[in-house]
Design a protein around this motif. Structure first.
Motif, PDB file in Angstrom:
ATOM      1  N   SER A 216      -3.174  -3.822   8.106  1.00 22.35           N
ATOM      2  CA  SER A 216      -3.097  -4.501   6.819  1.00 22.35           C
ATOM      3  C   SER A 216      -1.709  -5.114   6.613  1.00 22.35           C
ATOM      4  CB  SER A 216      -3.411  -3.517   5.691  1.00 22.35           C
ATOM      5  OG  SER A 216      -3.234  -4.126   4.439  1.00 22.35           O
TER       6      SER A 216
ATOM      7  N   GLN B 277      -6.164   6.069   9.449  1.00 17.97           N
ATOM      8  CA  GLN B 277      -5.570   5.543   8.221  1.00 17.97           C
ATOM      9  C   GLN B 277      -4.275   4.806   8.508  1.00 17.97           C
ATOM     10  OE1 GLN B 277      -5.389   8.923   5.428  1.00 17.97           O
ATOM     11  NE2 GLN B 277      -6.881   7.801   4.210  1.00 17.97           N
TER      12      GLN B 277
ATOM     13  N   VAL C  17       5.473   3.227   9.458  1.00 18.08           N
ATOM     14  CA  VAL C  17       4.073   3.470   9.844  1.00 18.08           C
ATOM     15  C   VAL C  17       3.962   3.558  11.363  1.00 18.08           C
ATOM     16  CG1 VAL C  17       1.727   2.532   9.806  1.00 18.08           C
ATOM     17  CG2 VAL C  17       3.138   2.432   7.750  1.00 18.08           C
TER      18      VAL C  17
ATOM     19  N   MET D 293       0.841  -1.198   0.000  1.00 17.75           N
ATOM     20  CA  MET D 293       0.000   0.000   0.000  1.00 17.75           C
ATOM     21  C   MET D 293       0.876   1.248   0.000  1.00 17.75           C
ATOM     22  SD  MET D 293      -2.796  -1.142   2.827  1.00 17.75           S
ATOM     23  CE  MET D 293      -3.524   0.488   2.874  1.00 17.75           C
ATOM     24  N   THR D 294       0.534   2.164  -0.849  1.00 15.14           N
ATOM     25  CA  THR D 294       1.235   3.441  -0.851  1.00 15.14           C
ATOM     26  C   THR D 294       0.183   4.534  -0.840  1.00 15.14           C
ATOM     27  OG1 THR D 294       1.354   3.376  -3.238  1.00 15.14           O
ATOM     28  CG2 THR D 294       3.290   2.618  -2.042  1.00 15.14           C
ATOM     29  N   GLU D 295      -0.308   4.818   0.345  1.00 18.03           N
ATOM     30  CA  GLU D 295      -1.344   5.841   0.469  1.00 18.03           C
ATOM     31  C   GLU D 295      -0.703   7.171   0.810  1.00 18.03           C
ATOM     32  OE1 GLU D 295      -4.870   5.131   2.549  1.00 18.03           O
ATOM     33  OE2 GLU D 295      -4.688   2.964   2.440  1.00 18.03           O
TER      34      GLU D 295
ATOM     35  N   GLU E  80      -5.059   1.501  10.106  1.00 18.10           N
ATOM     36  CA  GLU E  80      -5.561   0.573   9.095  1.00 18.10           C
ATOM     37  C   GLU E  80      -4.407   0.029   8.248  1.00 18.10           C
ATOM     38  OE1 GLU E  80      -8.279   1.018   5.144  1.00 18.10           O
ATOM     39  OE2 GLU E  80      -9.075   1.932   6.974  1.00 18.10           O
ATOM     40  N   GLN E  81      -3.500   0.923   7.862  1.00 22.10           N
ATOM     41  CA  GLN E  81      -2.355   0.501   7.062  1.00 22.10           C
ATOM     42  C   GLN E  81      -1.479  -0.465   7.862  1.00 22.10           C
ATOM     43  OE1 GLN E  81       0.154   3.688   5.671  1.00 22.10           O
ATOM     44  NE2 GLN E  81       1.321   2.343   4.341  1.00 22.10           N
TER      45      GLN E  81
ATOM     46  N   GLN F 277       8.886  -0.502   6.083  1.00 25.89           N
ATOM     47  CA  GLN F 277       7.556   0.102   5.948  1.00 25.89           C
ATOM     48  C   GLN F 277       6.778  -0.029   7.254  1.00 25.89           C
ATOM     49  OE1 GLN F 277       5.263  -1.364   2.627  1.00 25.89           O
ATOM     50  NE2 GLN F 277       3.748   0.243   2.835  1.00 25.89           N
TER      51      GLN F 277
END
Length: 70
Positions: free
Chosen positions: A34, A27, A56, A2-4, A30-31, A52
């Motif tokens: 996930s 967010q 986060v 994911m790259t939000e 959630e990331q 990553q």
């Protein structure tokens, strides 16, 4: 992977706007959830995945500390 893009998380700094925390924290959580579901054993994940996950988690800690959230 994911790259939000978060509203103001591209470069977390002392100028972070805490009014964005209500949007960013869910967010990020959630990331993180996930990523953890995809890679239940981060130690066995590749270096980019570990980085990553750390990134986060660090963003979450930064916002919670800066904005005094629980």
């Amino acid at each position: 992977m994911m790259t939000e893009n978060f509203s103001s998380l591209s470069d977390l700094s002392s100028e972070y706007d805490c009014s964005q925390a209500n949007h960013d924290v869910p967010q990020l959580k959630e990331q993180l959830a996930s990523l953890k579901s995809q890679y239940p054993d981060p130690a066995a994940a590749s270096q980019p995945i570990q980085e990553q996950l750390n990134h986060v988690e660090n963003q979450l800690h930064f916002i919670k500390n800066k904005c005094r959230l629980n």
